[in-house]
Design a protein around this motif. Structure first.
Motif, PDB file in Angstrom:
ATOM      1  N   ASP A  66       0.825  -1.213   0.000  1.00 38.12           N
ATOM      2  CA  ASP A  66       0.000   0.000   0.000  1.00 38.12           C
ATOM      3  C   ASP A  66       0.858   1.262   0.000  1.00 38.12           C
ATOM      4  O   ASP A  66       0.374   2.348   0.324  1.00 38.12           O
ATOM      5  N   ILE A  67       2.133   1.136  -0.415  1.00 35.99           N
ATOM      6  CA  ILE A  67       3.066   2.268  -0.424  1.00 35.99           C
ATOM      7  C   ILE A  67       3.219   2.768  -1.852  1.00 35.99           C
ATOM      8  O   ILE A  67       3.586   2.010  -2.761  1.00 35.99           O
ATOM      9  N   ASP A  68       2.938   4.040  -2.056  1.00 36.72           N
ATOM     10  CA  ASP A  68       3.072   4.646  -3.375  1.00 36.72           C
ATOM     11  C   ASP A  68       4.558   4.928  -3.637  1.00 36.72           C
ATOM     12  O   ASP A  68       5.191   5.712  -2.920  1.00 36.72           O
ATOM     13  N   VAL A  69       5.098   4.297  -4.697  1.00 34.05           N
ATOM     14  CA  VAL A  69       6.525   4.455  -5.000  1.00 34.05           C
ATOM     15  C   VAL A  69       6.761   5.244  -6.278  1.00 34.05           C
ATOM     16  O   VAL A  69       7.918   5.445  -6.681  1.00 34.05           O
ATOM     17  N   GLY A  70       5.706   5.704  -6.946  1.00 32.35           N
ATOM     18  CA  GLY A  70       5.893   6.494  -8.167  1.00 32.35           C
ATOM     19  C   GLY A  70       4.565   6.847  -8.812  1.00 32.35           C
ATOM     20  O   GLY A  70       3.595   6.097  -8.720  1.00 32.35           O
ATOM     21  N   ASP A  71       4.531   8.024  -9.481  1.00 28.30           N
ATOM     22  CA  ASP A  71       3.315   8.493 -10.134  1.00 28.30           C
ATOM     23  C   ASP A  71       3.655   9.104 -11.482  1.00 28.30           C
ATOM     24  O   ASP A  71       4.746   9.648 -11.694  1.00 28.30           O
ATOM     25  N   GLY A  72       2.692   9.026 -12.395  1.00 20.00           N
ATOM     26  CA  GLY A  72       2.859   9.598 -13.726  1.00 20.00           C
ATOM     27  C   GLY A  72       1.508   9.821 -14.381  1.00 20.00           C
ATOM     28  O   GLY A  72       0.452   9.568 -13.786  1.00 20.00           O
ATOM     29  N   THR A  73       1.533  10.283 -15.650  1.00 19.80           N
ATOM     30  CA  THR A  73       0.304  10.603 -16.377  1.00 19.80           C
ATOM     31  C   THR A  73       0.425  10.170 -17.827  1.00 19.80           C
ATOM     32  O   THR A  73       1.489  10.318 -18.443  1.00 19.80           O
ATOM     33  N   VAL A  74      -0.687   9.644 -18.348  1.00 25.94           N
ATOM     34  CA  VAL A  74      -0.795   9.319 -19.774  1.00 25.94           C
ATOM     35  C   VAL A  74      -1.724  10.346 -20.414  1.00 25.94           C
ATOM     36  O   VAL A  74      -2.809  10.606 -19.883  1.00 25.94           O
ATOM     37  N   PRO A  75      -1.348  10.954 -21.560  1.00 23.38           N
ATOM     38  CA  PRO A  75      -2.221  11.957 -22.191  1.00 23.38           C
ATOM     39  C   PRO A  75      -3.551  11.349 -22.648  1.00 23.38           C
ATOM     40  O   PRO A  75      -3.703  10.138 -22.783  1.00 23.38           O
ATOM     41  N   ALA A  76      -4.516  12.214 -22.874  1.00 22.36           N
ATOM     42  CA  ALA A  76      -5.824  11.777 -23.366  1.00 22.36           C
ATOM     43  C   ALA A  76      -5.672  11.135 -24.746  1.00 22.36           C
ATOM     44  O   ALA A  76      -4.798  11.507 -25.542  1.00 22.36           O
ATOM     45  N   PHE A  77      -6.537  10.170 -25.031  1.00 19.47           N
ATOM     46  CA  PHE A  77      -6.473   9.487 -26.327  1.00 19.47           C
ATOM     47  C   PHE A  77      -7.840   8.921 -26.676  1.00 19.47           C
ATOM     48  O   PHE A  77      -8.700   8.721 -25.809  1.00 19.47           O
ATOM     49  N   ASP A  78      -8.020   8.669 -27.979  1.00 16.45           N
ATOM     50  CA  ASP A  78      -9.244   8.053 -28.493  1.00 16.45           C
ATOM     51  C   ASP A  78      -8.961   6.593 -28.818  1.00 16.45           C
ATOM     52  O   ASP A  78      -7.896   6.249 -29.341  1.00 16.45           O
TER      53      ASP A  78
END
Length: 256
Positions: free
Chosen positions: A141-153
């Motif tokens: 339950d430990i968050d070790v990293g975060d990121g984002t994927v752009p919007a897509f169709d």
């Protein structure tokens, strides 16, 4: 000797009877109140009955309308399912590499991952449109990293590969979480990881478009070893399984 004439007793008797029949005493307060008090007449009950009947009719029609709407929604859902055969999109973690994962003595975490996720749309008549997607990597339950994927169709019968970098820089951990993460990093079987994606998606079926709904993708069964040197370590994703949950928000509560 002259005879004296005495008045007759009858007039006195008649006068006394008249006096007894019509006394000269004033009327009492009770007699006056009784004379002026209006006669009580009970009110008819048809007003109350009419109000109750109106309320009953209103409730009846309201319940009937709600039932009809639910029936129509159910029929529409059956028709859409028969015509379009909707299926949820599938997600698979294709690859995951770990460049570094450092935990200092002061319980500060820094990490860098590179991830590829394959999204598959199995529908023949339905396309999807995704908002930007947040991606998190967790160990337990430990968050070790975060990121984002752009919007897509996501077109019909289409497969799209999503790639992004997941990182954490100077993240402070609680002492208990830091101890758990250190123990997992030393495990010979590898560091257990979990990938989570959260976004909003809108479906299009011909000219019909649905409102956006929130979905959560959870992928488990990933194992990673710590890199030795500058070369990134490749995590094992062969046993990874992803579950897609649709989440509906009703006022303040989220269902799903």
């Amino acid at each position: 000797m002259t005879d004296r004439v005495y008045p007759s007793a009858k007039p006195a008797a008649n006068g006394g009877a008249a006096a007894g029949a019509n006394p000269a005493f004033p009327a009492t307060k009770a007699q006056l109140y009784g004379a002026t008090r209006p006669t009580y007449r009970p009110q008819p009950l048809h007003h109350r009955r009419s109000r109750r009947s109106c309320c009953c009719r209103f409730c009846f029609w309201l319940i009937l309308i709600v039932l009809i709407l639910l029936l129509l929604i159910g029929i529409a859902g059956v028709v859409v399912y028969v015509l379009y055969r909707p299926h949820r999109p599938d997600f698979t973690v294709t690859s995951l590499t770990l460049s570094y994962l450092n935990l200092t003595a002061s319980s500060t975490l820094s990490s860098k991952f590179a991830i590829s996720v394959t999204a598959t749309n199995p529908n023949k008549h339905i396309s999807f449109s995704y908002d930007p997607t947040s991606v998190s990597i967790l160990s337990g339950d430990i968050d070790v990293g975060d990121g984002t994927v752009p919007a897509f169709d996501h077109g019909k019968k289409n497969t799209t590969v999503l790639k992004t970098t997941i990182s954490s820089s100077g993240q402070a951990l609680q002492s208990d979480d830091a101890a758990k993460l250190k123990s997992s990093m030393k495990s010979k079987s590898g560091l257990p990881l979990q990938v989570k994606l959260e976004t909003k998606v809108k479906a299009a079926m011909g000219n019909l478009k649905t409102p956006k709904v929130r979905i959560r993708v959870s992928c488990e069964g990933i194992k990673a070893t710590l890199p030795s040197g500058k070369k990134p370590a490749t995590a094992s994703t062969s046993n990874a399984k992803c579950n897609v949950d649709v989440r509906f928000k009703i006022w303040k509560w989220t269902v799903g």
